[in-house]
Write a protein that holds these residues in place. Structure first.
Motif, mmCIF file in Angstrom:
data_model
loop_
_atom_site.group_PDB
_atom_site.id
_atom_site.type_symbol
_atom_site.label_atom_id
_atom_site.label_comp_id
_atom_site.label_asym_id
_atom_site.label_seq_id
_atom_site.Cartn_x
_atom_site.Cartn_y
_atom_site.Cartn_z
ATOM 1 N N GLU A 36 0.806 -1.227 0.000
ATOM 2 C CA GLU A 36 0.000 0.000 0.000
ATOM 3 C C GLU A 36 0.842 1.281 0.000
ATOM 4 O O GLU A 36 0.302 2.379 -0.164
ATOM 5 C CB GLU A 36 -0.918 0.023 1.238
ATOM 6 C CG GLU A 36 -1.848 -1.167 1.349
ATOM 7 C CD GLU A 36 -1.272 -2.275 2.223
ATOM 8 O OE1 GLU A 36 -2.066 -3.064 2.772
ATOM 9 O OE2 GLU A 36 -0.024 -2.341 2.358
ATOM 10 N N VAL A 37 2.139 1.154 0.232
ATOM 11 C CA VAL A 37 2.992 2.341 0.289
ATOM 12 C C VAL A 37 3.152 2.932 -1.112
ATOM 13 O O VAL A 37 3.423 2.225 -2.079
ATOM 14 C CB VAL A 37 4.369 1.997 0.880
ATOM 15 C CG1 VAL A 37 5.301 3.208 0.831
ATOM 16 C CG2 VAL A 37 4.220 1.520 2.327
ATOM 17 N N ILE A 38 3.015 4.254 -1.203
ATOM 18 C CA ILE A 38 3.156 4.968 -2.469
ATOM 19 C C ILE A 38 4.426 5.809 -2.414
ATOM 20 O O ILE A 38 4.635 6.569 -1.461
ATOM 21 C CB ILE A 38 1.933 5.875 -2.734
ATOM 22 C CG1 ILE A 38 0.655 5.035 -2.816
ATOM 23 C CG2 ILE A 38 2.123 6.700 -4.000
ATOM 24 C CD1 ILE A 38 -0.607 5.869 -2.899
ATOM 25 N N GLY A 39 5.267 5.688 -3.432
ATOM 26 C CA GLY A 39 6.493 6.475 -3.464
ATOM 27 C C GLY A 39 7.534 5.934 -2.512
ATOM 28 O O GLY A 39 7.446 4.808 -2.007
ATOM 29 N N GLY A 43 9.942 12.519 0.078
ATOM 30 C CA GLY A 43 8.778 13.390 -0.011
ATOM 31 C C GLY A 43 8.545 14.126 1.299
ATOM 32 O O GLY A 43 9.175 13.862 2.314
ATOM 33 N N ALA A 45 5.756 13.954 2.885
ATOM 34 C CA ALA A 45 4.898 13.099 3.708
ATOM 35 C C ALA A 45 4.976 11.673 3.181
ATOM 36 O O ALA A 45 5.181 11.449 1.987
ATOM 37 C CB ALA A 45 3.453 13.591 3.678
ATOM 38 N N GLY A 46 4.830 10.715 4.083
ATOM 39 C CA GLY A 46 4.717 9.324 3.670
ATOM 40 C C GLY A 46 3.306 9.071 3.163
ATOM 41 O O GLY A 46 2.331 9.557 3.754
ATOM 42 N N LEU A 47 3.186 8.317 2.082
ATOM 43 C CA LEU A 47 1.881 8.079 1.466
ATOM 44 C C LEU A 47 1.509 6.605 1.562
ATOM 45 O O LEU A 47 2.331 5.722 1.309
ATOM 46 C CB LEU A 47 1.909 8.511 -0.002
ATOM 47 C CG LEU A 47 2.261 9.983 -0.260
ATOM 48 C CD1 LEU A 47 2.349 10.253 -1.761
ATOM 49 C CD2 LEU A 47 1.241 10.902 0.397
ATOM 50 N N PHE A 48 0.248 6.358 1.912
ATOM 51 C CA PHE A 48 -0.244 4.998 2.119
ATOM 52 C C PHE A 48 -1.623 4.890 1.499
ATOM 53 O O PHE A 48 -2.538 5.654 1.842
ATOM 54 C CB PHE A 48 -0.300 4.692 3.620
ATOM 55 C CG PHE A 48 -0.541 3.250 3.963
ATOM 56 C CD1 PHE A 48 0.525 2.376 4.141
ATOM 57 C CD2 PHE A 48 -1.828 2.757 4.120
ATOM 58 C CE1 PHE A 48 0.312 1.051 4.476
ATOM 59 C CE2 PHE A 48 -2.051 1.433 4.444
ATOM 60 C CZ PHE A 48 -0.973 0.571 4.624
ATOM 61 N N ASP A 49 -1.798 3.972 0.582
ATOM 62 C CA ASP A 49 -3.070 3.775 -0.098
ATOM 63 C C ASP A 49 -4.083 3.148 0.859
ATOM 64 O O ASP A 49 -3.932 2.001 1.271
ATOM 65 C CB ASP A 49 -2.853 2.870 -1.309
ATOM 66 C CG ASP A 49 -4.109 2.686 -2.147
ATOM 67 O OD1 ASP A 49 -5.181 3.163 -1.727
ATOM 68 O OD2 ASP A 49 -4.019 2.044 -3.212
ATOM 69 N N THR A 107 6.163 6.260 11.295
ATOM 70 C CA THR A 107 7.165 7.270 11.007
ATOM 71 C C THR A 107 8.051 7.434 12.242
ATOM 72 O O THR A 107 7.625 7.134 13.363
ATOM 73 C CB THR A 107 6.531 8.630 10.655
ATOM 74 O OG1 THR A 107 5.659 9.029 11.724
ATOM 75 C CG2 THR A 107 5.736 8.546 9.369
ATOM 76 N N VAL A 139 7.249 4.464 6.583
ATOM 77 C CA VAL A 139 6.960 5.278 5.407
ATOM 78 C C VAL A 139 7.692 6.618 5.398
ATOM 79 O O VAL A 139 7.616 7.355 4.406
ATOM 80 C CB VAL A 139 5.441 5.539 5.265
ATOM 81 C CG1 VAL A 139 4.688 4.232 5.058
ATOM 82 C CG2 VAL A 139 4.900 6.285 6.486
#
Length: 359
Positions: A36-39, A43, A45-49, A107, A139
């Motif tokens: 689910e981790v994006i990127g 960044g 921010a850490g991104l999570f789908d 985090t 993330v």
């Protein structure tokens, strides 16, 4: 006034060192990645789908934040930094598990007087490896260099995590019933709470004045090795208890000791009795008790005394729960029971009775 080109470095902050630390840690962070981790790192921010949450009828998000306290002083003095991450993850992730929540991502925040890339990478290595064991993704995070506020070799770590649980499957006091059995799960050592007491008793001049490289016969190794034993992670075994047995509540035994933490999930109309005679605490707890002439009540109100996690489970599920814990490498045993409150007893109390063998 003319300023040198490296004015920030002259003030004690090295952007280059921070960049080098990030390069060194990238591989470890990648190991903790979930689908689910994006990127990736870099960044803001850490991104999570979160689309997976659509499968829940009523998803409840759980969040927790913590640090590892003065245990970092032991890591710094012993110059070993690749295990403190397990302590950080254990402190935040296993606080989620007690309500039945699966940790999704985490985090971290590392503040230091001087960025030493290899040291920062070692800290993050431990965090990432612990995230892999717990099943959550690392993330993102922050490295903050604070010259003048922290000594060059000083640092502190903190973290935050987010998880999810189906509302109808949440564990907690509302599910606990008379007759529930107390299942105690063995700790790996002191974990990450009570180190101010431990350091005062064993290391300070006012206490025993021992050095970290002192070999302690009762421990079978040096004091530093013992005190840096990573916190046991109960995440995946505890999630299996929540999903596969009639476990009604759990308590993560952190600051305050066994009784105080278990009381947080005991409803007011009930009480819990725990028999100390069902386990022998690891030697380190008796070493602290005897070296500092610390009263047992003070030890029990500060340290986990050998129990890192507790489950309150329906009697019909106890055998299954113990089998799951054994299968997942967690030593566990029946330590007590829940019963209705009697006249004169304190509401929601946890009472320790008997004595540990050898104490």
């Amino acid at each position: 006034m003319n300023q040198p080109e490296n004015a920030y470095a002259a003030a004690g902050v090295s952007i280059e060192a921070a960049d080098r630390a990030i390069d060194l840690m990238k591989g470890w962070v990648e190991k903790s990645r979930r689908p689910e981790v994006i990127g990736g790192l870099g960044g803001f921010a850490g991104l999570f789908d979160a689309s997976a949450l659509k499968a829940y009828d009523r998803p409840v998000l759980a969040t927790s934040t913590d640090g590892v306290g003065t245990k970092v002083a032991i890591a710094q003095a012993f110059d070993k930094h690749d295990t403190i991450g397990f302590d950080l993850v254990g402190m935040v992730v296993d606080d989620l598990v007690v309500c039945g929540a699966e940790p999704l991502f985490m985090t971290d925040y590392i503040a230091t007087g001087r960025v030493v890339p290899e040291r920062i990478a070692a800290i993050v290595k431990g965090i990432a490896e612990a995230c892999v064991e717990a099943g959550c993704a690392l993330v993102g995070g922050e490295i903050a260099e604070h010259p003048g506020l922290l000594g060059p070799d000083d640092y502190d770590v903190a973290g935050a995590t987010t998880g999810v649980v189906e509302a109808e499957q949440m564990l907690g006091p509302g599910r606990v019933r008379p007759g529930d059995v107390v299942i105690a799960m063995k700790s790996s050592g002191v974990h990450s709470n009570g180190y101010s007491l431990v350091r005062h008793v064993l290391l300070s001049e006012a206490g025993a004045g021992w050095s970290l490289d002192r070999h302690v016969d009762e421990l079978g190794r040096t004091l530093g090795e013992e005190l840096l034993t990573p916190t046991k992670l109960y995440t995946k075994p505890s999630l299996r208890l929540a999903r596969e047995t009639a476990t009604h509540a759990m308590a993560h035994v952190t600051g305050g000791g066994l009784a105080a933490n278990l009381e947080r999930v005991v409803p007011a109309e009930l009480t819990v009795t725990i028999d100390r005679g069902t386990w022998t605490p690891l030697p380190v707890f008796d070493v602290v008790r005897q070296a500092g002439d610390v009263a047992q009540a003070d030890v029990e109100a500060t340290l986990n005394c050998g129990v890192g996690m507790v489950a309150l489970t329906d009697p019909g599920s106890v055998d299954a729960a113990l089998a799951i814990l054994a299968e997942t490498g967690v030593e566990a045993w029946v330590a007590g029971e829940v019963r209705a409150l009697a006249d004169g007893e304190r509401a929601g109390s946890v009472n320790l009775v008997g004595q540990h063998p050898g104490w």
